[in-house]
Design a protein around this motif. Sequence first.
Motif, PDB file in Angstrom:
ATOM      1  N   ARG A   1       7.106 -29.170  43.232  1.00 38.95           N
ATOM      2  CA  ARG A   1       5.987 -28.904  42.330  1.00 38.95           C
ATOM      3  C   ARG A   1       4.693 -28.692  43.122  1.00 38.95           C
ATOM      4  O   ARG A   1       3.900 -27.793  42.817  1.00 38.95           O
ATOM      5  N   ILE A   2       4.485 -29.519  44.129  1.00 40.00           N
ATOM      6  CA  ILE A   2       3.293 -29.386  44.972  1.00 40.00           C
ATOM      7  C   ILE A   2       3.314 -28.043  45.705  1.00 40.00           C
ATOM      8  O   ILE A   2       2.304 -27.332  45.755  1.00 40.00           O
ATOM      9  N   MET A   3       4.465 -27.679  46.259  1.00 40.55           N
ATOM     10  CA  MET A   3       4.562 -26.406  46.982  1.00 40.55           C
ATOM     11  C   MET A   3       4.362 -25.216  46.050  1.00 40.55           C
ATOM     12  O   MET A   3       3.723 -24.237  46.428  1.00 40.55           O
ATOM     13  N   ARG A   4       4.895 -25.286  44.832  1.00 40.33           N
ATOM     14  CA  ARG A   4       4.670 -24.202  43.860  1.00 40.33           C
ATOM     15  C   ARG A   4       3.188 -24.071  43.540  1.00 40.33           C
ATOM     16  O   ARG A   4       2.673 -22.961  43.389  1.00 40.33           O
ATOM     17  N   GLY A   5       2.501 -25.198  43.416  1.00 44.43           N
ATOM     18  CA  GLY A   5       1.063 -25.174  43.165  1.00 44.43           C
ATOM     19  C   GLY A   5       0.291 -24.554  44.315  1.00 44.43           C
ATOM     20  O   GLY A   5      -0.695 -23.842  44.107  1.00 44.43           O
ATOM     21  N   LEU A   6       0.708 -24.821  45.539  1.00 39.60           N
ATOM     22  CA  LEU A   6       0.053 -24.226  46.703  1.00 39.60           C
ATOM     23  C   LEU A   6       0.252 -22.718  46.743  1.00 39.60           C
ATOM     24  O   LEU A   6      -0.669 -21.966  47.062  1.00 39.60           O
ATOM     25  N   TYR A   7       1.451 -22.273  46.432  1.00 41.02           N
ATOM     26  CA  TYR A   7       1.789 -20.860  46.558  1.00 41.02           C
ATOM     27  C   TYR A   7       1.325 -20.026  45.367  1.00 41.02           C
ATOM     28  O   TYR A   7       1.339 -18.804  45.432  1.00 41.02           O
TER      29      TYR A   7
END
Length: 102
Positions: free
Chosen positions: A60-66
């Motif tokens: 979820r954190i990585m999706r938010g970053l990307y």
Amino acid sequence: MLTIKSSQQIDLIFKNGKSINLPFLNIVYYDDKQNKLNGNVAFIAGKKYGNAVWRNKSKRIMRGLYNNIKTKYKILLIAKPGIIEYDKKKMKEEFTECIKKL
């Protein structure tokens, strides 16, 4: 945002791609000459670092970053153990700076 689902594509990117290491994640990118439109992305959180809750939260954190990033590369984002505890604002700054260099 198109995601990479094929293990063959992921293996190809690992084999031929270049990597960048950040304190909270690894970025592996590959310039696919055939894909002219836009890049694809895969979010990877390994089982050896935590349980399902940790893996889901890190993805979820990585999706938010990307989110809302346009690039021509195929990218793998691989979570490191400290991704959940890392400062989110600092994380976003470092990630966007790193992606601009590609």
